[in-house]
Scaffold this motif. Structure first.
Motif, PDB file in Angstrom:
ATOM      1  N   THR A 108       0.835  -1.196   0.000  1.00  0.00           N
ATOM      2  CA  THR A 108       0.000   0.000   0.000  1.00  0.00           C
ATOM      3  C   THR A 108       0.873   1.250   0.000  1.00  0.00           C
ATOM      4  O   THR A 108       2.025   1.223   0.427  1.00  0.00           O
ATOM      5  N   VAL A 109       0.285   2.327  -0.480  1.00  0.00           N
ATOM      6  CA  VAL A 109       0.918   3.641  -0.423  1.00  0.00           C
ATOM      7  C   VAL A 109      -0.039   4.579   0.307  1.00  0.00           C
ATOM      8  O   VAL A 109      -1.221   4.259   0.499  1.00  0.00           O
ATOM      9  N   HIS A 110       0.469   5.726   0.684  1.00  0.00           N
ATOM     10  CA  HIS A 110      -0.327   6.709   1.412  1.00  0.00           C
ATOM     11  C   HIS A 110      -1.629   6.987   0.659  1.00  0.00           C
ATOM     12  O   HIS A 110      -1.631   7.269  -0.520  1.00  0.00           O
ATOM     13  N   GLY A 111      -2.738   6.894   1.382  1.00  0.00           N
ATOM     14  CA  GLY A 111      -4.049   7.145   0.793  1.00  0.00           C
ATOM     15  C   GLY A 111      -4.743   5.898   0.276  1.00  0.00           C
ATOM     16  O   GLY A 111      -5.723   5.992  -0.463  1.00  0.00           O
ATOM     17  N   PHE A 112      -4.292   4.725   0.686  1.00  0.00           N
ATOM     18  CA  PHE A 112      -4.777   3.467   0.121  1.00  0.00           C
ATOM     19  C   PHE A 112      -6.267   3.216   0.290  1.00  0.00           C
ATOM     20  O   PHE A 112      -6.842   2.407  -0.425  1.00  0.00           O
ATOM     21  N   GLY A 124      -5.906  -3.276   0.665  1.00  0.00           N
ATOM     22  CA  GLY A 124      -5.692  -2.397   1.811  1.00  0.00           C
ATOM     23  C   GLY A 124      -7.007  -1.942   2.420  1.00  0.00           C
ATOM     24  O   GLY A 124      -7.159  -1.919   3.651  1.00  0.00           O
ATOM     25  N   LEU A 125      -7.967  -1.597   1.568  1.00  0.00           N
ATOM     26  CA  LEU A 125      -9.274  -1.179   2.074  1.00  0.00           C
ATOM     27  C   LEU A 125      -9.965  -2.340   2.775  1.00  0.00           C
ATOM     28  O   LEU A 125     -10.552  -2.158   3.846  1.00  0.00           O
ATOM     29  N   ARG A 126      -9.875  -3.533   2.217  1.00  0.00           N
ATOM     30  CA  ARG A 126     -10.482  -4.710   2.842  1.00  0.00           C
ATOM     31  C   ARG A 126      -9.848  -4.966   4.216  1.00  0.00           C
ATOM     32  O   ARG A 126     -10.541  -5.202   5.204  1.00  0.00           O
ATOM     33  N   ARG A 127      -8.521  -4.877   4.289  1.00  0.00           N
ATOM     34  CA  ARG A 127      -7.835  -5.079   5.570  1.00  0.00           C
ATOM     35  C   ARG A 127      -8.255  -4.004   6.577  1.00  0.00           C
ATOM     36  O   ARG A 127      -8.432  -4.277   7.766  1.00  0.00           O
ATOM     37  N   HIS A 128      -8.406  -2.778   6.101  1.00  0.00           N
ATOM     38  CA  HIS A 128      -8.873  -1.666   6.923  1.00  0.00           C
ATOM     39  C   HIS A 128     -10.204  -2.020   7.575  1.00  0.00           C
ATOM     40  O   HIS A 128     -10.384  -1.883   8.783  1.00  0.00           O
ATOM     41  N   TRP A 129     -11.182  -2.500   6.789  1.00  0.00           N
ATOM     42  CA  TRP A 129     -12.483  -2.885   7.343  1.00  0.00           C
ATOM     43  C   TRP A 129     -12.359  -4.100   8.255  1.00  0.00           C
ATOM     44  O   TRP A 129     -13.042  -4.182   9.281  1.00  0.00           O
ATOM     45  N   ASP A 130     -11.480  -5.042   7.889  1.00  0.00           N
ATOM     46  CA  ASP A 130     -11.276  -6.244   8.713  1.00  0.00           C
ATOM     47  C   ASP A 130     -10.692  -5.908  10.079  1.00  0.00           C
ATOM     48  O   ASP A 130     -10.827  -6.697  11.017  1.00  0.00           O
ATOM     49  N   ARG A 131     -10.021  -4.779  10.201  1.00  0.00           N
ATOM     50  CA  ARG A 131      -9.477  -4.356  11.489  1.00  0.00           C
ATOM     51  C   ARG A 131     -10.411  -3.390  12.209  1.00  0.00           C
ATOM     52  O   ARG A 131     -10.593  -3.473  13.424  1.00  0.00           O
ATOM     53  N   LEU A 132     -11.007  -2.475  11.474  1.00  0.00           N
ATOM     54  CA  LEU A 132     -11.840  -1.431  12.080  1.00  0.00           C
ATOM     55  C   LEU A 132     -13.136  -1.989  12.661  1.00  0.00           C
ATOM     56  O   LEU A 132     -13.480  -1.687  13.812  1.00  0.00           O
ATOM     57  N   LEU A 133     -13.858  -2.783  11.909  1.00  0.00           N
ATOM     58  CA  LEU A 133     -15.164  -3.242  12.381  1.00  0.00           C
ATOM     59  C   LEU A 133     -15.074  -4.098  13.648  1.00  0.00           C
ATOM     60  O   LEU A 133     -15.865  -3.879  14.579  1.00  0.00           O
ATOM     61  N   PRO A 134     -14.129  -5.040  13.754  1.00  0.00           N
ATOM     62  CA  PRO A 134     -14.016  -5.767  15.030  1.00  0.00           C
ATOM     63  C   PRO A 134     -13.620  -4.868  16.205  1.00  0.00           C
ATOM     64  O   PRO A 134     -14.084  -5.084  17.324  1.00  0.00           O
ATOM     65  N   LEU A 135     -12.778  -3.871  15.960  1.00  0.00           N
ATOM     66  CA  LEU A 135     -12.425  -2.920  17.023  1.00  0.00           C
ATOM     67  C   LEU A 135     -13.679  -2.219  17.527  1.00  0.00           C
ATOM     68  O   LEU A 135     -13.908  -2.116  18.742  1.00  0.00           O
ATOM     69  N   LEU A 136     -14.508  -1.753  16.607  1.00  0.00           N
ATOM     70  CA  LEU A 136     -15.731  -1.075  17.001  1.00  0.00           C
ATOM     71  C   LEU A 136     -16.679  -2.025  17.718  1.00  0.00           C
ATOM     72  O   LEU A 136     -17.278  -1.664  18.740  1.00  0.00           O
TER      73      LEU A 136
END
Length: 143
Positions: A108-112, A124-136
């Protein structure tokens, strides 16, 4: 972020009809990630989770981290931080006693997360959701 802006931001957020009473989570992207971290540090009684993606969250280091009580997830672009920089950042978070996950998202690069730019990374976006939603879910639903 001056204190008044934190209060104004949280007042606006909590006034939204979609927001229920109880702990809050804040998320930011790029410089917004650093602002989210500052909001969490300034309001430990309200902010239970903070996530920042492709941002300069280590910029204020120990002075900021020592005030955090929220659970933290940091998703770094591979182009934004070196493995050594990540180790140092994670050591500083550990030393401050911050409950966190902090990782480099491969390829990934900045702004992915921004689908309308050349920086966009679907993985990168999929990983972002895979980390964010369980945290929430862990923080806001289960306390």
């Amino acid at each position: 972020m001056p204190g008044g802006q934190h209060e104004a931001y949280l007042r606006f957020l909590t006034a939204q009809p979609e927001v229920t009473t109880g702990p809050l989570a804040v998320t930011g992207y790029c410089i917004g990630g650093l602002l989210a971290m500052h909001t969490a540090a300034a309001h430990p009684d309200q902010v239970a989770a903070v996530a920042a993606f492709h941002g300069p969250v280590g910029a204020d280091g120990p002075a900021l981290f020592s005030r955090l009580t929220a659970r933290v997830h940091l998703g770094h672009a591979a182009g934004d931080i070196s493995p050594e920089g990540l180790r140092e950042l994670n050591q500083a978070l550990d030393a401050a006693g911050v409950s966190h996950t902090s990782e480099i998202y491969p390829d990934t690069v900045h702004g992915f997360t921004m689908s309308d730019t050349d920086a966009f990374s679907a993985s990168g976006l999929r990983r972002h959701w895979d980390r964010l939603l369980p945290l929430l879910d862990r923080t806001l639903r289960n306390g």
